[in-house]
Scaffold this motif. Sequence first.
Motif, PDB file in Angstrom:
ATOM      1  N   MET A   1    -119.897  -6.980 -59.641  1.00  8.12           N
ATOM      2  CA  MET A   1    -120.375  -8.356 -59.624  1.00  8.12           C
ATOM      3  C   MET A   1    -119.216  -9.340 -59.694  1.00  8.12           C
ATOM      4  O   MET A   1    -119.277 -10.443 -59.109  1.00  8.12           O
ATOM      5  N   ARG A   2    -118.133  -8.975 -60.357  1.00 11.06           N
ATOM      6  CA  ARG A   2    -116.952  -9.847 -60.376  1.00 11.06           C
ATOM      7  C   ARG A   2    -116.400 -10.026 -58.965  1.00 11.06           C
ATOM      8  O   ARG A   2    -115.970 -11.122 -58.582  1.00 11.06           O
ATOM      9  N   LEU A   3    -116.389  -8.943 -58.203  1.00 10.68           N
ATOM     10  CA  LEU A   3    -115.920  -9.044 -56.823  1.00 10.68           C
ATOM     11  C   LEU A   3    -116.838  -9.942 -56.008  1.00 10.68           C
ATOM     12  O   LEU A   3    -116.367 -10.735 -55.179  1.00 10.68           O
ATOM     13  N   GLU A   4    -118.151  -9.835 -56.238  1.00  7.80           N
ATOM     14  CA  GLU A   4    -119.094 -10.717 -55.555  1.00  7.80           C
ATOM     15  C   GLU A   4    -118.843 -12.174 -55.926  1.00  7.80           C
ATOM     16  O   GLU A   4    -118.918 -13.078 -55.072  1.00  7.80           O
ATOM     17  N   LEU A   5    -118.537 -12.403 -57.215  1.00 10.72           N
ATOM     18  CA  LEU A   5    -118.275 -13.769 -57.666  1.00 10.72           C
ATOM     19  C   LEU A   5    -117.029 -14.352 -56.991  1.00 10.72           C
ATOM     20  O   LEU A   5    -116.999 -15.533 -56.608  1.00 10.72           O
ATOM     21  N   LYS A   6    -115.991 -13.519 -56.847  1.00 12.48           N
ATOM     22  CA  LYS A   6    -114.775 -13.995 -56.182  1.00 12.48           C
ATOM     23  C   LYS A   6    -115.069 -14.403 -54.742  1.00 12.48           C
ATOM     24  O   LYS A   6    -114.605 -15.439 -54.268  1.00 12.48           O
ATOM     25  N   ASP A   7    -115.845 -13.567 -54.054  1.00  9.98           N
ATOM     26  CA  ASP A   7    -116.207 -13.896 -52.673  1.00  9.98           C
ATOM     27  C   ASP A   7    -117.040 -15.170 -52.616  1.00  9.98           C
ATOM     28  O   ASP A   7    -116.836 -16.029 -51.742  1.00  9.98           O
ATOM     29  N   LEU A   8    -117.960 -15.304 -53.557  1.00 13.66           N
ATOM     30  CA  LEU A   8    -118.838 -16.467 -53.578  1.00 13.66           C
ATOM     31  C   LEU A   8    -118.050 -17.741 -53.899  1.00 13.66           C
ATOM     32  O   LEU A   8    -118.290 -18.811 -53.317  1.00 13.66           O
TER      33      LEU A   8
ATOM     34  N   ASN B   1    -125.196 -21.672 -54.140  1.00 10.81           N
ATOM     35  CA  ASN B   1    -124.014 -20.885 -54.504  1.00 10.81           C
ATOM     36  C   ASN B   1    -123.504 -21.243 -55.894  1.00 10.81           C
ATOM     37  O   ASN B   1    -123.110 -20.369 -56.677  1.00 10.81           O
ATOM     38  N   ILE B   2    -123.480 -22.536 -56.204  1.00  8.31           N
ATOM     39  CA  ILE B   2    -123.029 -22.974 -57.529  1.00  8.31           C
ATOM     40  C   ILE B   2    -123.946 -22.390 -58.612  1.00  8.31           C
ATOM     41  O   ILE B   2    -123.492 -21.901 -59.660  1.00  8.31           O
ATOM     42  N   TYR B   3    -125.259 -22.432 -58.359  1.00 11.13           N
ATOM     43  CA  TYR B   3    -126.224 -21.873 -59.308  1.00 11.13           C
ATOM     44  C   TYR B   3    -126.017 -20.370 -59.472  1.00 11.13           C
ATOM     45  O   TYR B   3    -126.040 -19.835 -60.586  1.00 11.13           O
ATOM     46  N   ALA B   4    -125.795 -19.672 -58.351  1.00 11.98           N
ATOM     47  CA  ALA B   4    -125.597 -18.230 -58.395  1.00 11.98           C
ATOM     48  C   ALA B   4    -124.343 -17.874 -59.182  1.00 11.98           C
ATOM     49  O   ALA B   4    -124.336 -16.919 -59.965  1.00 11.98           O
ATOM     50  N   ILE B   5    -123.280 -18.640 -59.008  1.00 15.99           N
ATOM     51  CA  ILE B   5    -122.027 -18.383 -59.738  1.00 15.99           C
ATOM     52  C   ILE B   5    -122.254 -18.502 -61.241  1.00 15.99           C
ATOM     53  O   ILE B   5    -121.803 -17.665 -62.029  1.00 15.99           O
TER      54      ILE B   5
END
Length: 409
Positions: free
Chosen positions: A52-59, A85-89
Amino acid sequence: MIRSMMVHEFKMILKNKKNVLFIIALVSLILSYLLLVLPTKETSDSFDPEAMRLELKDLEAVTQGMIARGGTGYGEMTGAPFASNIYAIKVQSRMIHAFEDKDYNRFIQLRMKGFGFNAMNEQRDWMLIANAPYPGIDQARNSSLVNLRYQGYLDAGIPITYEVIEQKTALQTIVNFILGTTAFMVLFCAIYFSSDMMTKDRQHRSLLQGMPIGWYRLINIKSVVAFFYTLLVLAALLLLVVIILSIQNGFGSFKLSVPITIPSSLPDDYFGYRFAEFETISLAKFLLMTFGMIPILVYLFIRLNAILSLLLKNSWLVLMVGSVILFSERIYYSRTLTKLFGIELSNLPQTYFDFGRIISGEKQYLVHLESITFEKGIIVLLSTILVLEITLFVVSRVVKKQRFYRLAA
């Protein structure tokens, strides 16, 4: 005489090499799964914070790109991707912190917002998505059931562990076993243990023919012994599983909820396919309903094997025919088939062999037939047993003791 005969039959079935080897094989498979496979198995509820950290970096990179090119507004076709995207982060970063802090109550609340759970999660088997008329409805249903289960964790008022979230506690593992196709092993045990209850005595046919006991009564004694022996073996295996899993992952709680599917209360439909509704029952109620249905099915197959034994006079043929009947639904199964030879599926006993899905309501959802219910299943199975009892009585009058042991020799 009857009591002595039952004791003798029970000793015989206990010493039966075929049954002993089968039980050893079952225990070996169970131990291998519980000790080697389950501890490292990732389920659809497993969580990997690094992924999930990797997903956050991409996002975050995508979000920075949107800021750089001024794409932070609202589009008629795209909606508001920047705000999403901001909400998802925010949600996903809080999920990571809650997980690492072992604050699983907060973790579940965040996960229920739709992040971290893939709607296309792993399916139990071939039945759910196979030939699905509307796969999107199946995916939406999966998400609804998962959210109900997560909400059940919060409502149960028990300490939530990661093992509870992954459904690896003793009670949850048993429930998932019952809901999956592996539950057919329960009924196969009844078929296997009773397949030779008649033919195994052919070496002692002279002794049995001279016993002062009626042929039909002898068949009943053998059936009763096979019935209780099967339930005893199943109970012992269940106890073994519960002990090992309780040590590994905890016992679980009877207060946990099991999501079920119920018929729609609305008249509206979707091109002839009505939306299902969902609710939950306690895990304790689910297990009680299961343990009420299993003895009926076990007895049904034992009496069926008694009839097959009289007709076929060969234990391996009885085993094969009984197994074909057990899995016969797979021959004609289709998500759009509701009748077989003009008979509604809810009136066929083999529909209810998949007892876990009957209790959860999944079977009526799969074939879109709301008449498939637990209550009707009990009625159909008991009616089938009544037919089998009449058939067995008639066959035992045709295939008498002397004729059976002479032909089976």
